[in-house]
Every structure is written in structure tokens, then in C-alpha cells.
Design an enzyme around this catalytic site. Structure first.
Site, short mmCIF file in Angstrom:
data_model
loop_
_atom_site.label_atom_id
_atom_site.label_comp_id
_atom_site.label_asym_id
_atom_site.label_seq_id
_atom_site.Cartn_x
_atom_site.Cartn_y
_atom_site.Cartn_z
N LYS A 13 36.06 77.04 52.29
CA LYS A 13 34.90 76.49 51.66
C LYS A 13 34.72 76.65 50.12
O LYS A 13 34.54 75.83 49.16
CB LYS A 13 33.79 76.94 52.28
CG LYS A 13 33.43 76.45 53.68
CD LYS A 13 32.03 76.58 54.01
CE LYS A 13 31.47 78.15 54.02
NZ LYS A 13 32.37 79.06 54.97
N ARG A 88 22.96 78.27 56.64
CA ARG A 88 23.73 78.82 57.81
C ARG A 88 22.99 78.99 59.23
O ARG A 88 23.55 79.60 60.02
CB ARG A 88 24.18 80.10 57.46
CG ARG A 88 25.67 80.23 56.75
CD ARG A 88 25.77 81.73 56.32
NE ARG A 88 27.16 82.47 56.27
CZ ARG A 88 27.94 82.34 55.29
NH1 ARG A 88 27.37 81.84 54.04
NH2 ARG A 88 29.05 82.83 55.31
N ARG A 127 43.49 87.60 53.49
CA ARG A 127 42.69 86.97 52.10
C ARG A 127 42.55 88.26 51.12
O ARG A 127 42.00 89.29 51.69
CB ARG A 127 41.35 86.54 52.38
CG ARG A 127 40.55 85.89 51.44
CD ARG A 127 39.64 84.83 51.84
NE ARG A 127 38.41 85.58 52.45
CZ ARG A 127 37.24 84.96 52.64
NH1 ARG A 127 37.17 83.62 52.25
NH2 ARG A 127 36.10 85.47 53.23
N ARG A 138 37.94 91.98 50.49
CA ARG A 138 36.50 92.08 50.60
C ARG A 138 36.27 92.91 51.96
O ARG A 138 36.85 92.85 52.85
CB ARG A 138 35.90 90.88 50.99
CG ARG A 138 35.55 89.93 49.77
CD ARG A 138 35.15 88.45 49.79
NE ARG A 138 34.19 88.43 51.21
CZ ARG A 138 33.63 86.99 51.61
NH1 ARG A 138 34.11 86.07 50.80
NH2 ARG A 138 32.87 86.77 52.40
N ARG A 149 31.87 88.34 62.20
CA ARG A 149 31.34 87.01 61.32
C ARG A 149 31.76 85.66 61.97
O ARG A 149 30.94 84.81 62.06
CB ARG A 149 32.12 86.98 60.16
CG ARG A 149 31.45 88.23 59.11
CD ARG A 149 32.38 88.23 57.96
NE ARG A 149 32.50 87.24 56.85
CZ ARG A 149 33.59 86.84 56.16
NH1 ARG A 149 34.42 87.72 56.17
NH2 ARG A 149 33.36 85.75 55.43
P1 AMP Z 1 30.48 83.81 52.28
O1 AMP Z 1 30.95 84.40 51.02
O2 AMP Z 1 29.68 82.48 52.26
O3 AMP Z 1 31.26 84.19 53.55
O4 AMP Z 1 29.08 85.16 52.52
C1 AMP Z 1 29.23 86.47 52.47
C2 AMP Z 1 28.03 87.10 53.21
O5 AMP Z 1 26.93 86.94 52.42
C3 AMP Z 1 27.76 86.44 54.50
O6 AMP Z 1 28.47 86.95 55.63
C4 AMP Z 1 26.34 86.71 54.53
O7 AMP Z 1 26.15 88.24 54.85
C5 AMP Z 1 25.67 86.70 53.33
N1 AMP Z 1 25.50 85.28 53.24
C6 AMP Z 1 25.80 84.02 52.54
N2 AMP Z 1 25.29 82.96 52.73
C7 AMP Z 1 24.13 83.13 53.42
C8 AMP Z 1 23.42 82.47 53.98
N3 AMP Z 1 23.00 81.00 53.76
N4 AMP Z 1 22.44 83.07 54.97
C9 AMP Z 1 22.63 84.49 55.38
N5 AMP Z 1 23.29 85.13 54.70
C10 AMP Z 1 24.16 84.62 53.87
#
Ligand code: AMP
Length: 203
Positions: A13, A88, A127, A138, A149
Site C-alpha cells: 500500500k 481500518r 521488509r 520495523r 497484525r
Molecule cells: P501501517 O503503517 O499502516 O501498517 O500502520 C502501522 C500501525 O499504525 C498499525 O498496526 C496500527 O497500530 C496503527 N494504525 C495505522 N492506521 C491505523 C488506523 N486507521 N486505525 C488504527 N490504527 C492504525
């Protein structure tokens, strides 16, 4: 154009969001990136979010939705945006819809990147990201957190596919392949010419 990019962790993404947003001339807004910037800056928001992020859980809707609504009110997002990692949950999607509705706007599309789970686990465990000149993993890409996740995605986020299909907004693409190939499919699904801007054959 107002677009939501949907897909599991590891579907690409972030990478696709940058390219597609550039092509659509709208900002790519990543909630994960906003949270990570707040964690690095040790802001109050970052301190609150870190606990959830480290365990691979979602940050509560009350924190996340307000943050996104504020970001969407900034001038660069007035004419369009591409949301990466938001919504989400169904509750987030409903609040996004209502908030846009209040401004007289609506989403144009939800683009879902489809990748099977074995491929996701393989991608996430390999990654790395560049931080201060060094490639690091990360914290939430560690194997046990990755599994959690993906489970969170299945339970809380995957139902958004049906939510947006019901609203007539969903387009899905196969997100396995070279980055350019996937971008081409994405732009095709969004009805955008996939030749780069400036190409005399594009218009
Ligand atoms: P990502 O980089 O999109 O994988 O996001 C990393 C982490 O940020 C996720 O595993 C969540 O803990 C938090 N996060 C990102 N976007 C959201 C969202 N829309 N709602 C809740 N938590 C989020």
C-alpha cells in the site's frame, strides 16, 4: 479524486500510494506514517499510539479518526486525497463518510490490493526501512507481531471490502507482481491513464 487504498499489511500500500497519488496529483495520507512520525517526535499522540502499534493492535478509533479528519481539513487535501491505512474498521469508514458528507464531498473509489497470506508473511518478514542511513526492521514486522497484525486485519479491516462493495465504490486488483505492473493495474482500475505525466502520448 478521493480514494481509499485498502489491503493487508505487506500488500504494498505505501509504495503504491506514493505513485498513484503522484499520478492523481493528490496527497497520499498514511495514518501509519503520521503515527510513526509522532512516535519519533515523542508527542502525546505518539506516546498513546506506540503501545498499540508495538503489539500490532489498532490505535483506538477516538484517537485515529480525529487525527485523520484534521489532516483532511488541510488545504492540500481539499480537492482530493489518497488514504493509505485508513479506514481500518467499519466505524472509521462510517465516520469518514459522515465527515465528508458534512463537507459536501464523497469518496470516489476504494481500491483494494489483493495478496494471499503466504506471500504477505514472506514480504513482511523480509521488509526493512531506512532510518538515519541504516536499514532496520520495523518493530511491528517481527514474526509474532506480523501474525497478530494479519489476524487483526482479517477480523477488523477485511469487512471493509464488503462495506465499500455495498456502496458501489470497490475496485479490486491483484497486487502480486512488479511494482510498475501493479501500478498499471491500479490506475486502470481507477480509470486513470497509466502513462506518466509529460508523456506526449498521455493526455
Ligand atoms: P501501517 O503503517 O499502516 O501498517 O500502520 C502501522 C500501525 O499504525 C498499525 O498496526 C496500527 O497500530 C496503527 N494504525 C495505522 N492506521 C491505523 C488506523 N486507521 N486505525 C488504527 N490504527 C492504525
Amino acid at each position: 479524486m478521493r480514494v481509499v487504498l485498502l489491503g493487508p499489511p505487506g500488500a504494498g500500500k505505501g509504495t503504491q500510494a506514493q505513485v498513484i497519488a503522484g499520478r492523481l496529483a493528490v496527497p497520499a495520507i498514511s495514518t501509519g506514517d503520521i503515527f510513526r512520525a509522532n512516535v519519533s517526535g515523542q508527542t502525546e499522540l505518539g506516546i498513546q499510539a506506540k503501545v498499540y502499534m508495538d503489539s500490532g493492535d489498532l490505535v483506538p478509533d477516538e484517537i485515529t479518526v480525529a487525527m485523520v479528519i484534521d489532516r483532511l481539513a488541510e488545504p492540500d487535501a481539499k480537492a482530493g486525497f489518497l488514504l493509505d491505512g485508513f479506514p481500518r474498521t467499519i466505524a472509521q469508514a462510517e465516520q469518514l463518510r459522515d465527515s465528508l458528507d458534512g463537507l459536501g464531498h464523497a469518496l470516489d473509489r476504494c481500491l483494494e490490493l489483493v495478496v494471499d497470506e503466504d506471500e504477505l508473511v514472506r514480504r513482511l518478514s523480509g521488509r526493512r526501512m531506512l532510518v538515519d542511513g541504516a536499514w532496520v526492521q520495523r518493530d511491528d514486522d517481527k514474526p509474532e507481531t506480523v501474525r497478530h497484525r494479519l489476524e487483526v486485519y482479517r477480523k477488523q479491516t477485511a469487512p471493509l471490502s464488503g462495506f465499500y462493495a455495498g456502496a458501489g465504490l470497490l475496485v479490486q486488483i491483484d497486487a502480486i507482481g512488479e511494482i510498475d505492473e501493479v501500478t498499471g493495474r491500479a490506475l486502470g482500475a481507477l480509470g486513470v491513464d497509466d502513462r506518466p505525466a509529460g508523456d506526449p502520448a498521455a493526455n
